[in-house]
Scaffold this motif. Sequence first.
Motif, PDB file in Angstrom:
ATOM      1  N   ARG A   1       2.849  -2.447   8.127  1.00  0.00           N
ATOM      2  CA  ARG A   1       3.294  -3.682   7.473  1.00  0.00           C
ATOM      3  C   ARG A   1       4.412  -4.352   8.271  1.00  0.00           C
ATOM      4  O   ARG A   1       4.531  -5.565   8.276  1.00  0.00           O
TER       5      ARG A   1
ATOM      6  N   PHE B   1      -7.345  -4.038   4.753  1.00  0.00           N
ATOM      7  CA  PHE B   1      -6.538  -3.345   3.759  1.00  0.00           C
ATOM      8  C   PHE B   1      -7.320  -2.226   3.078  1.00  0.00           C
ATOM      9  O   PHE B   1      -8.554  -2.243   3.028  1.00  0.00           O
TER      10      PHE B   1
ATOM     11  N   GLN C   1      -2.003 -14.446   3.941  1.00  0.00           N
ATOM     12  CA  GLN C   1      -0.981 -14.552   4.988  1.00  0.00           C
ATOM     13  C   GLN C   1      -1.528 -14.020   6.314  1.00  0.00           C
ATOM     14  O   GLN C   1      -1.317 -14.610   7.375  1.00  0.00           O
ATOM     15  N   MET C   2      -2.281 -12.911   6.204  1.00  0.00           N
ATOM     16  CA  MET C   2      -2.830 -12.286   7.408  1.00  0.00           C
ATOM     17  C   MET C   2      -3.847 -13.202   8.090  1.00  0.00           C
ATOM     18  O   MET C   2      -4.027 -13.155   9.293  1.00  0.00           O
TER      19      MET C   2
ATOM     20  N   LYS D   1       0.655 -14.725  15.357  1.00  0.00           N
ATOM     21  CA  LYS D   1      -0.090 -14.364  14.141  1.00  0.00           C
ATOM     22  C   LYS D   1      -1.591 -14.531  14.334  1.00  0.00           C
ATOM     23  O   LYS D   1      -2.387 -13.930  13.629  1.00  0.00           O
TER      24      LYS D   1
ATOM     25  N   GLY E   1      -3.599 -16.393   8.097  1.00  0.00           N
ATOM     26  CA  GLY E   1      -2.909 -17.557   8.626  1.00  0.00           C
ATOM     27  C   GLY E   1      -2.863 -18.768   7.703  1.00  0.00           C
ATOM     28  O   GLY E   1      -2.460 -19.850   8.131  1.00  0.00           O
TER      29      GLY E   1
ATOM     30  N   MET F   1      -5.846  -7.735   9.876  1.00  0.00           N
ATOM     31  CA  MET F   1      -5.593  -6.486   9.158  1.00  0.00           C
ATOM     32  C   MET F   1      -6.696  -6.249   8.133  1.00  0.00           C
ATOM     33  O   MET F   1      -7.159  -7.188   7.476  1.00  0.00           O
TER      34      MET F   1
ATOM     35  N   GLU G   1      -1.216 -11.345   0.534  1.00  0.00           N
ATOM     36  CA  GLU G   1      -1.072 -10.695   1.838  1.00  0.00           C
ATOM     37  C   GLU G   1      -2.297 -10.946   2.715  1.00  0.00           C
ATOM     38  O   GLU G   1      -2.160 -11.202   3.912  1.00  0.00           O
TER      39      GLU G   1
ATOM     40  N   THR H   1       2.698  -6.008  11.303  1.00  0.00           N
ATOM     41  CA  THR H   1       1.945  -7.212  10.970  1.00  0.00           C
ATOM     42  C   THR H   1       2.829  -8.265  10.305  1.00  0.00           C
ATOM     43  O   THR H   1       2.327  -9.259   9.791  1.00  0.00           O
ATOM     44  N   LEU H   2       4.122  -8.002  10.277  1.00  0.00           N
ATOM     45  CA  LEU H   2       5.104  -8.946   9.750  1.00  0.00           C
ATOM     46  C   LEU H   2       4.949  -9.205   8.242  1.00  0.00           C
ATOM     47  O   LEU H   2       5.442 -10.204   7.720  1.00  0.00           O
ATOM     48  N   LEU H   3       4.245  -8.289   7.545  1.00  0.00           N
ATOM     49  CA  LEU H   3       4.228  -8.381   6.086  1.00  0.00           C
ATOM     50  C   LEU H   3       5.570  -7.909   5.537  1.00  0.00           C
ATOM     51  O   LEU H   3       5.995  -8.306   4.462  1.00  0.00           O
TER      52      LEU H   3
END
Lengths: 279, 216
Positions: free
Chosen positions: A69, A116, B122-123, A109, B125, A114, B119, A72-74
């Motif tokens: 995380r 999950f 966000q991933m 980015k 973009g 990712m 999330e 991935t800048l979460l």
Amino acid sequence: MTKEKNPGKGTTVGENAGRSERKALLEICHARKCFGDNEVLHDVDVTVHEGEIVSIIGRSGSGKTTLLRCATLLETIDGGDIIYMGETAVTARFGAIHFAPKETMRRIKDCYGMVFQNFNLFPHWNVLRNITDAPLRVQKREKEEVYAEARELLRKMGLADKEKAYPCELSGGQCQRVAIARALAMNPKILFFDEPTSALDPELTAEVLKVIKSLAEEHMTMVIVTHEMQFARDISDRVIFMDQGVIAIEGSPEEVFSAGNPRMREFLGRYSAEGALQQ
Amino acid sequence: MSLTTIFMQLLSGFGQTCLIFFLVLLFSLPLGWLVYFGRASRFKPLSIFVKVYISIMRGTPLMLQLLMWYFGPFYLWKMNIGGGYKFFAIILGCSVNYAAYFAEIYRSGIEAIPKGQYEAAQMLGYRKAETFFHIIMPQVIKIVLPSVTNEVITLVKDTSLVYSVSYIEMFALAKQIAAAQTTIVPFLVAGAFYYVFNLLVAHGMGRIEKALSYYR
Ligand SMILES: Nc1ncnc2c1ncn2[C@@H]1O[C@H](COP(=O)(O)OP(=O)(O)OP(=O)(O)O)[C@@H](O)[C@H]1O
Ligand SMILES: [Mg+2]
């Protein structure tokens, strides 16, 4: 089971020599992360090169998810640097945190995706829309190209007949393969997986692992947190064993799985015990 | 007075009832989102102000609020208000009241969306606004639809409260006729109007719910 992999751009030199010349896609330097008073990552260094497959293993709570995380800048690191392709995304020093400028950040980015543990598909969109919406809306690519690529990805995932289905109509394994296709449709240079099969039954696990293996054969750069030890051993160029927020062992699968480290022994011991119980 | 005459007279007032209903719905549904954003704002003074506003709207009778909107300007500031103001005060009073309820319903819906949706977005973009309008809001609308239906049905009945500022719509007419003719028939007819109207509302909302049931 030794695999002959030749990642990178046509390197013909020995693997170690090749790696040092290969481009580093991701560098995590001295990363620290705290939740309140609880320091979860202590001074972690990870470098991922182009074409490399890195598995991260370790017991529950050792900080694997947190590391992913942060990468991935979460989550934002409390110390250290995250660098993608030589460009610094975040730097944290003495409590001051600096992010890259907007343009650089967008470029950064764009280069990773990712997958999950619980898929996080968008339930109100069908499979095709889940895959195509971001390439169209975010990357503003051509409609025809995006759809053709999405259908090709679905075919590769063995889901060619599911493009009109909604996530609620799919099995967990199918959902995860759609999630992988969704991430791939953005053409990332590096793909992160956080326990991609932990929410799945054993049979469904196999079909997802097969897909990840096929990506490995295409030299996709991947960082995979997993509890599937046999899989990590088979697929990885490098295995990282995390323990209590530090990298306890790092090396080739052979090195790591035969290491004499007592914590590693204990960790693997528990796995074989669990495996015995399951059979 | 025959039943038909009563029916025809109430029907003429029913137009006003419908007008109030649709206008209030038209304003309060979007206003509810605005109120929600105010409440969720990270700018503390705004979010506290909105919280107080919501609690007053929900904690006091709508009838009293209507009286305040209508008579307030005159008694507080000695403002002379024209004839059109009554209708304006009614629509305003009901809309800001219902917006408070809708805001709380939207909030419960938004809190039901898993963090993973944000999330994943966000991933991929998506910008914050894109995430909200394309990914979160459509899911929220489906989640909150049953609660919104409840409020809409209550609103149909609450339109009768405007008689408190002597605005003439169906319910006020029913009261006038009942008093003049000493009969309760107008009330029964008015009741039937509300009931049938709400049957239609429930049916319509049911259709929308069904249209959104293609996913879970
Ligand atoms: N958001 C959070 N707030 C507070 N503490 C957290 C948070 N996320 C993780 N932690 C803590 O950080 C530590 C590492 O958690 P992490 O999820 O990274 O472990 P993990 O190695 O992924 O474990 P698992 O194998 O169970 O997924 C744990 O002690 C956990 O309690
Ligand atoms: Mg984890």
